[in-house]
Design a protein around this motif. Structure first.
Motif, PDB file in Angstrom:
ATOM      1  N   GLN A 179       0.759  -1.232   0.000  1.00  0.00           N
ATOM      2  CA  GLN A 179       0.118   0.262  -0.045  1.00  0.00           C
ATOM      3  C   GLN A 179       0.776   1.330   0.047  1.00  0.00           C
ATOM      4  N   GLU A 185      -2.798  -3.091  -7.358  1.00  0.00           N
ATOM      5  CA  GLU A 185      -3.545  -4.085  -6.710  1.00  0.00           C
ATOM      6  C   GLU A 185      -2.805  -4.968  -6.177  1.00  0.00           C
ATOM      7  N   PHE A 199      -7.495  -6.438  -3.139  1.00  0.00           N
ATOM      8  CA  PHE A 199      -7.366  -4.925  -2.735  1.00  0.00           C
ATOM      9  C   PHE A 199      -6.864  -3.826  -3.932  1.00  0.00           C
ATOM     10  N   GLU A 202      -6.630   3.323  -3.786  1.00  0.00           N
ATOM     11  CA  GLU A 202      -7.672   4.313  -3.785  1.00  0.00           C
ATOM     12  C   GLU A 202      -7.046   5.485  -3.021  1.00  0.00           C
ATOM     13  N   ARG A 205      -4.746   4.362  -0.270  1.00  0.00           N
ATOM     14  CA  ARG A 205      -5.232   3.365   0.613  1.00  0.00           C
ATOM     15  C   ARG A 205      -5.849   2.206  -0.124  1.00  0.00           C
ATOM     16  N   TYR A 206      -5.722   0.737   0.307  1.00  0.00           N
ATOM     17  CA  TYR A 206      -6.469  -0.058  -0.041  1.00  0.00           C
ATOM     18  C   TYR A 206      -7.573  -0.335   0.279  1.00  0.00           C
ATOM     19  N   SER A 207      -8.761  -0.503  -0.818  1.00  0.00           N
ATOM     20  CA  SER A 207      -9.893  -0.725  -0.530  1.00  0.00           C
ATOM     21  C   SER A 207     -10.526  -2.244  -1.063  1.00  0.00           C
ATOM     22  N   ALA A 208     -11.229  -3.005  -0.275  1.00  0.00           N
ATOM     23  CA  ALA A 208     -11.329  -4.361  -0.554  1.00  0.00           C
ATOM     24  C   ALA A 208     -12.414  -4.238  -1.895  1.00  0.00           C
ATOM     25  N   LYS A 209     -12.110  -4.763  -2.976  1.00  0.00           N
ATOM     26  CA  LYS A 209     -12.860  -4.780  -4.277  1.00  0.00           C
ATOM     27  C   LYS A 209     -13.307  -6.087  -4.582  1.00  0.00           C
TER      28      LYS A 209
END
Length: 218
Positions: A179, A185, A199, A202, A205-209
């Motif tokens: 990150q 990704e 992840f 964005e 910071r990482y967002s769970a996708k």
């Protein structure tokens, strides 16, 4: 345990949904040549099923610690701490090769231009001599980052296949490292949990996708 067949049925949909972004936009971080080490350092090793750091001298490792390892010994260097790496098991390697094949096949069929490189390919994430990793799988779309001795900068995609000795390391230490370094990704493949987590970066910071399991339908 997650099998090659499970990978075929649960991961390919995630590949279709996420691979386009990896070669449609290219970004990373700038790196500079690594400096020589000056001091002894902490050493990490496998203990009790998790990564550990030894109670050595309170000094930071640099790339000399990697260069001076005995032949055949693999290690990663994260924030000046040296993590020794055990040889992966057979199922780990089968899953890794299946992932590499399917991602490379998808990129080729869609006329992409990204490199798919399995371990033990070297990745120099930052512009200093305190971070060196060997992800299970790296996808790099910016060819300027590729040098003979490894990737100089953040890959577009990193995949780690969990094992009992690396679960905490991959889910926490490497999650935060990738990150911070700008890996676009990060996918975590969990053979025991029969799952794949995606992840995406964005705003730093990482967002769970996405989340895939063997019951997913194509």
């Amino acid at each position: 345990m997650l099998t090659q067949k499970d990978v075929s049925t649960s991961v390919i949909n995630i590949i279709k949904k996420h691979m386009y972004n990896l070669y449609s936009a290219r970004q990373g971080i700038r790196t500079v040549p690594l400096a020589a080490a000056q001091k002894p350092c902490f050493t990490g090793w496998k203990k009790g099923g998790e990564m550990s750091i030894s109670a050595g001298q309170p000094e930071c490792c640099t790339m000399d610690a990697i260069r001076n390892l005995p032949e055949g010994q693999r290690a990663e260097l994260i924030d000046g701490e040296l993590y020794m790496m055990a040889s992966p098991g057979m199922m780990h390697q089968r899953i890794l090769m299946e992932l590499a094949f399917r991602i490379r096949d998808y990129i080729g069929k869609n006329r992409g231009d990204c490199e798919v490189l399995p371990a033990s390919f070297a990745v120099f994430l930052n512009a200093d001599d305190r971070i060196y990793v060997e992800p299970d799988l790296s996808v790099i779309c910016d060819k300027e980052k590729l040098k003979e001795d490894g990737c100089k900068g953040a890959p577009d995609l990193v995949i780690e296949v969990l094992s009992p000795s690396t679960t905490r390391h991959d889910r926490f230490t490497k999650f935060n490292l990738y990150q911070r370094a700008g890996v676009r990704e990060y996918w975590i493949v969990d053979p025991a949990g029969k799952s794949v987590q995606v992840f995406a970066l964005e705003d730093g910071r990482y967002s769970a996708k996405d989340f895939g399991g063997p019951g997913d339908q194509l």
